[in-house]
Structure formats: structure tokens, C-alpha cells
Scaffold this active site. Structure first.
Site, short mmCIF file in Angstrom:
data_model
loop_
_atom_site.label_atom_id
_atom_site.label_comp_id
_atom_site.label_asym_id
_atom_site.label_seq_id
_atom_site.Cartn_x
_atom_site.Cartn_y
_atom_site.Cartn_z
N ASP A 103 0.81 -1.21 -0.11
CA ASP A 103 0.03 -0.16 -0.14
C ASP A 103 1.03 1.35 -0.04
O ASP A 103 1.86 1.43 0.92
CB ASP A 103 -0.92 -0.09 1.21
CG ASP A 103 -1.94 1.04 1.29
OD1 ASP A 103 -2.49 1.41 0.25
OD2 ASP A 103 -2.50 1.30 2.35
N SER B 41 -8.84 2.47 8.75
CA SER B 41 -9.47 3.18 9.81
C SER B 41 -10.23 2.35 10.52
O SER B 41 -10.39 2.19 11.67
CB SER B 41 -9.69 4.47 9.59
OG SER B 41 -8.53 5.27 9.00
P1 13P Z 1 -8.84 4.58 5.53
O1 13P Z 1 -8.14 5.45 6.26
O2 13P Z 1 -10.29 5.29 4.99
O3 13P Z 1 -9.15 3.56 6.03
O4 13P Z 1 -8.01 4.51 4.18
C1 13P Z 1 -7.19 3.57 4.18
C2 13P Z 1 -6.35 3.47 2.80
O5 13P Z 1 -6.73 4.16 1.88
C3 13P Z 1 -5.12 2.68 2.82
O6 13P Z 1 -4.26 2.85 1.56
O1 G3H Z 2 -3.45 4.91 3.54
C1 G3H Z 2 -2.95 4.74 4.74
C2 G3H Z 2 -2.99 3.40 5.27
O2 G3H Z 2 -4.10 3.57 6.23
C3 G3H Z 2 -1.75 2.89 6.20
O3 G3H Z 2 -1.52 3.53 7.13
O4 G3H Z 2 0.73 4.30 7.23
O5 G3H Z 2 -0.45 4.33 9.28
O6 G3H Z 2 -0.04 2.16 8.04
P1 G3H Z 2 -0.06 3.63 8.00
ZN ZN Z 3 -4.52 4.74 0.99
#
Ligand code: 13P
Ligand code: G3H
Ligand code: ZN
Length: 322
Positions: free
Chosen positions: A83, A270
Site C-alpha cells: 500500500d 481506519s
Molecule cells: P482509510 O483511512 O479510510 O481506512 O483508508 C485506508 C487506505 O486508503 C489505505 O491505503
Molecule cells: O493509507 C494509509 C493506510 O491507512 C496505512 O496507514 O501508514 O499508518 O500504516 P499507515
Molecule cells: Zn490509501
């Protein structure tokens, strides 16, 4: 079955009018809660790992946890995705280290730099059988250590997407249509209040999504920042010593609508954090004498599982699609 790429999942999701949930994982209980929900509902699944997750839990632990989940859930396809990969080196490390999909996020760079950097990752990834998600447009909110204010966020420009996809060769595209990272997606000023005093956020820009889809027929679109910030978890946190005033997310019916269109991947992090934190806070409030992590992580894992089941059925529509 071994970990898979998202290619087949996205093709079926696009044609079937549903989306795959991409859930962020940071520890064993989160992996178990999510995968048990997907296994029980026979749903395809993406487990994703951020730069912050790799720094917290270590690359090898996370890969092995996800591989363990694939062994425990042999009947559902599971992809392991990076991610918000910030650079080529991080993507390469994940491609070489067992991931089946990576995101290269150069959305904060110029259009030309985004194309150039994304193309480099795509070439390396495709040579190794790995697929690539890229991003155009900037979401508001917090991801890793970066905070983007609403003023600095920008919707995706549909007139740029064909050139971007053609020149980079990316396999899916994250776009900005008004979603936002974190549990405080909108300020009170950006929202109205309903009769119960709950903040109602501005609607997503479906016009931008539809224009992008028209220009990229059959191409999988990704939505980041798509937690709905369930008010029952915000209340659970606040009723048990937490302080999260005016936390607000994306209404689930808008995400369901997006999933019926070209959106094939919906990112949720989240909401997992809220479910886990709310449950643990409640546990300690009710049992101040307890100190065995298994006792408080067990109900937290169970609540993650229930929340993910709800997402699979009522938001993503991917139950029974494995
Ligand atoms: P949220 O913060 O809305 O859960 O989004 C997560 C996300 O986009 C991770 O890449
Ligand atoms: O978009 C971000 C994701 O919620 C990952 O969050 O970088 O705190 O692991 P993090
Ligand atoms: Zn994201």
C-alpha cells in the site's frame, strides 16, 4: 491456494458489479479477523501492507502471516499488496519478497515524474509476474507521516487518465473523488449535521468517476480512504475513555454505488483500527484487573471479523464470489 495477483479478481469484479476489499494488516489478530470473515463468506480478498506496517511488524513476519492465512483459507483467492509504495526500492523489495501486487504512489509528483517513476516499477513488476496500482490525484488526510490538507488535495483530472495508463502500463488506477485517509476525513465546516447532530460529509464526485470510466472502459479503478468510520465504534471509544470528537467517514451507500461501477478495489484501514481500539478500551474499562493479551485481543479480533463480514456483504458485494 498460493497467493494470487489481483488480475483475475478485478476482471470478475468489474464484470460482476462488485469490489474487492483491500484491508491493511499490521499484526496476527488483524490478519485472522479479516481472513476468517472472507473465508466464512467465500469472498476474494486483498491484504495490504503499508511502509509503516513493514517498519512496525517487519516484512518477513507480515509475508509469513499472510501466507499462513492462505494456507488456513485454501478456498479463497488472497492477494498480498504493498500500500502506498513511496519509491522504486520499496516496490522492488516487496516484489522480490513475496508480494503479488504493489502500489507506486507518486501522486504528489508532477504528471511527468509520476509517469516516469510508475513506468519503471511496472516494467520490473511485470517481469516478475506482479501487478501494479498507480495513483492520479491527491487525497486529503493522513497516510504514513504525511498529512494532506483539504486545500492541498485535488480531484483526479479525467482528461489525464488515458495518457497516464497508456504510458505507464499500470494495471489499476487509484483516483481522488473526495475520499480521504484517516478517521477525521472532513472538518465540521465541510459537512452538514443531521437531526441527531452527526456530521454528514459532502458527497463523492461520481461525475469524475464516471468520466474516468468512460475514458478507460473495463479498467479497474481503486478508492483509497474509504473507511466509513462507524459511529458505533466511535461511541464505544468515547464511552470508554477515548476522545475522538467528530470522527467521520464515507457513507457506506456511496461506496456500494462505487463498487457497482468501475471501482474494483476499496481500501479500508481506519475502520479496523476503530473496531480493535474500541473493543480493547471497553474490555479494560470492564475488567481493570485483567492483563492477559489473549483475553483482550480475542474480542478485538472477533469484532474485526464481524465488521469485515458487514463490509463484504453490504458495502463490497463480494460474498460468494471466490
Ligand atoms: P482509510 O483511512 O479510510 O481506512 O483508508 C485506508 C487506505 O486508503 C489505505 O491505503
Ligand atoms: O493509507 C494509509 C493506510 O491507512 C496505512 O496507514 O501508514 O499508518 O500504516 P499507515
Ligand atoms: Zn490509501
Amino acid at each position: 491456494m498460493p497467493l494470487v495477483t489481483t488480475a483475475e479478481m478485478f476482471k470478475k469484479a468489474y464484470e460482476g458489479g462488485y469490489a474487492i476489499g483491500a484491508f491493511n494488516v499490521n499484526n496476527m489478530e488483524i490478519v485472522q479477523g479479516i481472513t476468517e470473515a472472507a473465508r466464512d463468506l467465500n469472498a476474494p480478498l486483498i491484504l495490504q501492507v503499508s511502509k509503516g506496517a513493514r517498519a512496525y511488524a517487519n516484512h518477513t513476519y507480515l509475508v509469513k502471516l499472510v501466507e499462513a492465512a492462505a494456507i488456513e483459507c485454501p478456498n479463497i483467492p488472497i492477494a498480498l499488496h504493498l500500500d502506498h509504495g513511496p519509491d522504486f526500492e520499496t516496490c522492488k523489495s516487496c516484489i522480490d519478497g513475496g508480494f503479488t501486487s504493489v502500489m507506486i504512489d507518486l501522486s504528489s509528483k508532477s504528471f511527468e515524474e509520476n509517469i516516469e517513476g510508475t513506468k519503471k516499477v511496472v516494467e520490473y513488476a511485470h517481469d516478475h509476474g506482479v501487478v501494479v496500482e498507480a495513483e492520479l490525484g491527491t487525497l486529503a488526510g493522513v497516510e504514513d507521516d504525511v498529512r494532506v490538507s483539504a486545500a492541498d488535495s485535488s480531484y483526479t483530472r479525467p482528461e489525464e487518465v488515458e495518457e497516464f495508463v497508456a504510458k505507464t502500463g499500470c494495471d489499476s488506477l487509484a483516483i481522488a473523488i473526495g475520499t480521504s485517509h484517516g478517521a477525521y476525513k472532513f472538518t465540521a465546516d465541510q459537512c452538514t449535521r443531521n437531526e441527531k447532530g452527526i456530521l454528514v460529509p459532502p458527497p463523492l464526485r461520481f461525475d469524475v468517476l464516471e468520466e474516468v470510466s468512460k475514458r478507460l472502459p473495463g479498467f479497474p479503478i481503486v478508492l483509497h480512504g474509504s473507511s466509513s468510520v462507524p459511529q458505533e465504534f466511535v461511541k464505544l471509544i468515547n464511552d470508554n475513555g477515548g476522545k475522538m470528537p467528530d470522527a467521520v467517514g464515507i457513507p457506506e451507500e456511496q461506496l456500494r454505488k462505487a463498487a457497482r461501477l468501475s471501482v474494483c478495489k476499496i481500501n479500508i484501514d481506519s475502520d479496523l483500527r476503530l473496531a480493535m481500539t474500541g473493543t480493547i478500551r471497553q474490555f479494560f474499562n470492564e475488567h481493570p484487573d485483567k492483563f492477559d493479551p489473549r483475553e483482550y485481543l480475542k474480542p478485538a479480533r472477533a469484532n474485526i471479523k464481524e465488521m469485515v463480514k458487514h463490509k463484504i456483504v453490504d458495502v463490497l458485494g463480494c460474498d460468494g464470489k471466490a
